[in-house]
Enzyme design. Structure first.
Site, PDB file in Angstrom:
ATOM      1  N   CYS A   1     -31.227 -13.670  -3.917  1.00 16.06           N
ATOM      2  CA  CYS A   1     -30.911 -14.529  -2.822  1.00 16.06           C
ATOM      3  C   CYS A   1     -29.943 -13.601  -1.790  1.00 16.06           C
ATOM      4  CB  CYS A   1     -30.204 -15.758  -2.690  1.00 16.06           C
ATOM      5  SG  CYS A   1     -29.133 -16.093  -3.582  1.00 16.06           S
TER       6      CYS A   1
ATOM      7  N   GLU B   1     -28.099 -24.213  -0.673  1.00 16.17           N
ATOM      8  CA  GLU B   1     -27.668 -22.824  -0.765  1.00 16.17           C
ATOM      9  C   GLU B   1     -29.271 -22.263  -0.520  1.00 16.17           C
ATOM     10  OE1 GLU B   1     -25.053 -21.480  -2.087  1.00 16.17           O
ATOM     11  OE2 GLU B   1     -23.929 -23.336  -2.332  1.00 16.17           O
TER      12      GLU B   1
HETATM   13  P1  NAD Z   1     -38.541 -23.000  -2.625  1.00 19.87           P
HETATM   14  O1  NAD Z   1     -37.589 -23.496  -1.297  1.00 19.87           O
HETATM   15  O2  NAD Z   1     -39.637 -22.548  -2.327  1.00 19.87           O
HETATM   16  O3  NAD Z   1     -38.194 -23.986  -3.634  1.00 19.87           O
HETATM   17  C1  NAD Z   1     -37.065 -24.478  -4.131  1.00 19.87           C
HETATM   18  C2  NAD Z   1     -37.282 -25.740  -4.768  1.00 19.87           C
HETATM   19  O4  NAD Z   1     -37.679 -26.534  -3.807  1.00 19.87           O
HETATM   20  C3  NAD Z   1     -38.244 -25.711  -6.132  1.00 19.87           C
HETATM   21  O5  NAD Z   1     -37.933 -26.475  -7.113  1.00 19.87           O
HETATM   22  C4  NAD Z   1     -39.594 -26.279  -5.482  1.00 19.87           C
HETATM   23  O6  NAD Z   1     -40.298 -27.081  -6.274  1.00 19.87           O
HETATM   24  C5  NAD Z   1     -39.005 -27.373  -4.661  1.00 19.87           C
HETATM   25  N1  NAD Z   1     -39.674 -27.591  -3.407  1.00 19.87           N
HETATM   26  C6  NAD Z   1     -40.806 -26.902  -2.948  1.00 19.87           C
HETATM   27  N2  NAD Z   1     -41.327 -27.554  -1.725  1.00 19.87           N
HETATM   28  C7  NAD Z   1     -40.909 -28.435  -1.660  1.00 19.87           C
HETATM   29  C8  NAD Z   1     -40.912 -29.829  -0.505  1.00 19.87           C
HETATM   30  N3  NAD Z   1     -41.755 -29.604   0.342  1.00 19.87           N
HETATM   31  N4  NAD Z   1     -40.094 -30.706  -0.913  1.00 19.87           N
HETATM   32  C9  NAD Z   1     -39.151 -30.744  -1.608  1.00 19.87           C
HETATM   33  N5  NAD Z   1     -39.032 -29.760  -2.658  1.00 19.87           N
HETATM   34  C10 NAD Z   1     -39.669 -28.593  -2.631  1.00 19.87           C
HETATM   35  O7  NAD Z   1     -37.585 -21.603  -2.999  1.00 19.87           O
HETATM   36  P2  NAD Z   1     -37.987 -20.595  -4.148  1.00 19.87           P
HETATM   37  O8  NAD Z   1     -39.121 -19.653  -3.763  1.00 19.87           O
HETATM   38  O9  NAD Z   1     -37.936 -21.409  -5.536  1.00 19.87           O
HETATM   39  O10 NAD Z   1     -36.688 -19.692  -4.044  1.00 19.87           O
HETATM   40  C11 NAD Z   1     -36.479 -18.680  -3.162  1.00 19.87           C
HETATM   41  C12 NAD Z   1     -35.540 -19.015  -1.868  1.00 19.87           C
HETATM   42  O11 NAD Z   1     -34.590 -19.296  -2.491  1.00 19.87           O
HETATM   43  C13 NAD Z   1     -35.357 -17.753  -1.085  1.00 19.87           C
HETATM   44  O12 NAD Z   1     -35.372 -17.743   0.465  1.00 19.87           O
HETATM   45  C14 NAD Z   1     -33.787 -17.583  -1.533  1.00 19.87           C
HETATM   46  O13 NAD Z   1     -33.099 -16.723  -0.870  1.00 19.87           O
HETATM   47  C15 NAD Z   1     -33.346 -18.794  -1.948  1.00 19.87           C
HETATM   48  N6  NAD Z   1     -32.187 -19.034  -2.857  1.00 19.87           N
HETATM   49  C16 NAD Z   1     -30.937 -19.161  -2.547  1.00 19.87           C
HETATM   50  C17 NAD Z   1     -29.791 -18.983  -3.231  1.00 19.87           C
HETATM   51  C18 NAD Z   1     -28.568 -19.324  -2.933  1.00 19.87           C
HETATM   52  O14 NAD Z   1     -27.734 -19.430  -3.676  1.00 19.87           O
HETATM   53  N7  NAD Z   1     -28.298 -19.445  -1.422  1.00 19.87           N
HETATM   54  C19 NAD Z   1     -30.085 -18.565  -4.612  1.00 19.87           C
HETATM   55  C20 NAD Z   1     -31.371 -18.198  -5.108  1.00 19.87           C
HETATM   56  C21 NAD Z   1     -32.450 -18.417  -4.195  1.00 19.87           C
END
Ligand code: NAD
Length: 462
Positions: free
Chosen positions: A248, A214
């Site tokens: 998002c 997602e």
């Molecule tokens: P992110 O990708 O930075 O982090 C998400 C998760 O991934 C966190 O739990 C984080 O600890 C983990 N993570 C970070 N780096 C990692 C790595 N190198 N390896 C494995 N895991 C890692 O996202 P965010 O900043 O928390 O959220 C914002 C993003 O999420 C935006 O792009 C937004 O559009 C998207 N989003 C999508 C939806 C959806 O339903 N499609 C919903 C909410 C947010």
């Protein structure tokens, strides 16, 4: 079950969950229902703590904090429908299969890993969990470290209800996420940015683990001339500036028919005033940016065009005013990546075909918004663009319909959930053929005769 048991190290935790799953305990309907009920009670009991934690992490108004409680309606729906979702579906068989019956039988996948983001830090972790439990799986949750207060409350809640060998929560940042991703799961459900989505998918590929991703992206909002100006402007302002733009499916940018641009911009200005007052930094209904890194990233984008509304910032409170940017081109920095903040760039078009072509030139978005009363234009946009979802004459509200599966396409993600789609995501649909032994049709056995040759030609020819 005994609650409040501390989880063992990650590899042992995954192994314990697999052992527990293999006992078959998680599969019966009664067990799943009991767990969903416990989860629902816990969410209700923790409601105040969750809303307060989200407020503390994101400066979110209480009203918007309650969006996190959408998880309750997901559990309620699962409780109501689970029995019918679990029922095998009969399919018909051909005469050559006689005597037989066949059906599709959903079964749980096993151990699921669910990784959540910070922007709706409770809801986006717990809603997938509802699907995992409903489908009969064990699950490990990894909340976002960027919303630490919510992470702590969710951890407390989960540990008060479930034993770690069934549903566990592991708090931490990137390092912990990486450790978790080294293990083998039966499904990984990730919500977050596209860049990290690639990392998750690469880690899953090592074990051939299926993923639901997602992700995000730049969701366009097309505005045609044939609109109800006030309702459209109000719905755009709400969807964009809700949670200070950190949603998002927020409209990322406006793509406006040149003829309606001026009145639309003044209506947007008017509703920004109406919603948040003359100084939104004083409004109890306007959120803050999650952390300094994102605050700095967003303030740098303010130079991408002419600020026509907003533009004020305050690093001490990570405040960025709701901002409208004019004079923006497709090459501007603000148009290169998902904004994920309270900045709304406005681009213009003269011909709808050009707007559609511009959208189709870029990665497929998570959401696409169209404001137009014209049925013809609605059909044209639906038929000639691709996006995870669409809302016509509104923003964001499509997410609130549990019967509409939610997910992305292309770079905005893969797989879908909400309602039955969540159950499906965490299930394997096993195809079963059952043959009777009281009769044996001989048409397929050697030695093959010319008659059988004719028959096989007919059978495969359909
Ligand atoms: P992110 O990708 O930075 O982090 C998400 C998760 O991934 C966190 O739990 C984080 O600890 C983990 N993570 C970070 N780096 C990692 C790595 N190198 N390896 C494995 N895991 C890692 O996202 P965010 O900043 O928390 O959220 C914002 C993003 O999420 C935006 O792009 C937004 O559009 C998207 N989003 C999508 C939806 C959806 O339903 N499609 C919903 C909410 C947010």
């Amino acid at each position: 079950m005994i609650a409040n048991v501390t989880a063992p190290p990650i590899p042992a935790l995954v192994q314990q969950q697999r052992q527990f799953f293999n006992t078959g305990c998680t599969k019966p309907l009664d067990f799943r229902i009991a767990q969903l009920q416990k989860l629902k009670e816990a969410i209700v009991n923790y409601e105040d703590d969750i809303v307060k934690a989200v407020q503390a992490d994101l400066g979110r108004p209480a009203f918007e904090g309650y969006f996190e409680m959408a998880a309750i309606s997901e559990v309620s729906l699962a409780l109501k429908k689970l029995k019918s979702w679990m029922k095998p579906q009969k399919v018909s068989t051909s005469i050559e299969q006689f005597p037989s019956s066949a059906w599709i039988q959903p079964e749980p996948l096993g151990v699921a890993l669910i990784i959540g983001p910070w922007n709706y830090p409770f809801q986006l972790l717990i809603s997938p969990l509802v699907g995992a439990i409903a489908a009969g799986n064990c699950a490990i949750l990894k909340p976002s470290e960027q919303a630490p207060q919510t992470s702590a409350v969710v951890a407390k809640m989960i540990r008060s209800v479930f034993e770690p060998h069934y549903v566990a929560i592991v708090e931490g940042g990137v390092e912990v996420a990486q450790q978790l991703l080294e293990e083998k799961y039966d499904h990984i459900f990730f919500t977050g940015g596209t860049a990290i989505g690639r990392i998750v998918m690469a880690a899953a590929a090592k074990h051939l683990t299926p993923v639901t991703l997602e992700l995000g992206g730049k969701s366009p909002c097309i505005v045609d001339t044939d609109i109800h100006l006030e309702h459209s402007a109000r719905r755009i302002v709400w969807g964009k500036f809700l949670n200070a733009g950190q949603t998002c499916i927020a409209p990322d940018y406006l793509l406006v028919n040149r003829q309606i641009k001026k009145p639309l911009m003044s209506a947007i200005k008017q509703y920004l005033q109406e919603f948040y007052g003359p100084d939104p930094s004083l409004s109890p209904d306007y959120g803050r940016i999650v952390n300094t890194k994102h605050f700095e990233r967003l303030t740098a984008l303010l130079d991408s065009g002419e600020v026509v509304v907003g533009g004020q910032t305050n690093p001490d409170h990570r405040y960025i005013a709701p901002t409208i940017l004019d004079e923006v081109s497709w090459d501007s920095p603000v148009m290169q990546e998902e904004i994920f903040g309270p900045i709304l760039p406005v681009l213009e078009y003269d011909r709808l075909e050009d707007a559609i072509a511009a959208i189709n030139n870029r990665p497929k978005p998570l959401a696409l918004y169209l404001f137009s009363r014209s049925r013809e234009i609605q059909e044209q946009v639906l038929a000639s663009t691709s996006s995870g979802g669409v809302a016509i004459n509104d923003t964001v509200m499509q997410v609130g319909i549990p019967k509409l599966p939610f997910g992305g396409v292309g770079e905005s993600g893969m797989g879908r959930y909400h309602g039955k789609a969540s159950f499906d995501t965490f299930s394997h649909f096993k195809s079963v053929l059952k043959k009777g032994l009281w009769f044996d049709f001989k048409w397929r056995y050697a030695p093959y005769t010319p008659d059988q040759l004719k028959q096989i030609k007919r059978i495969v020819g359909g």
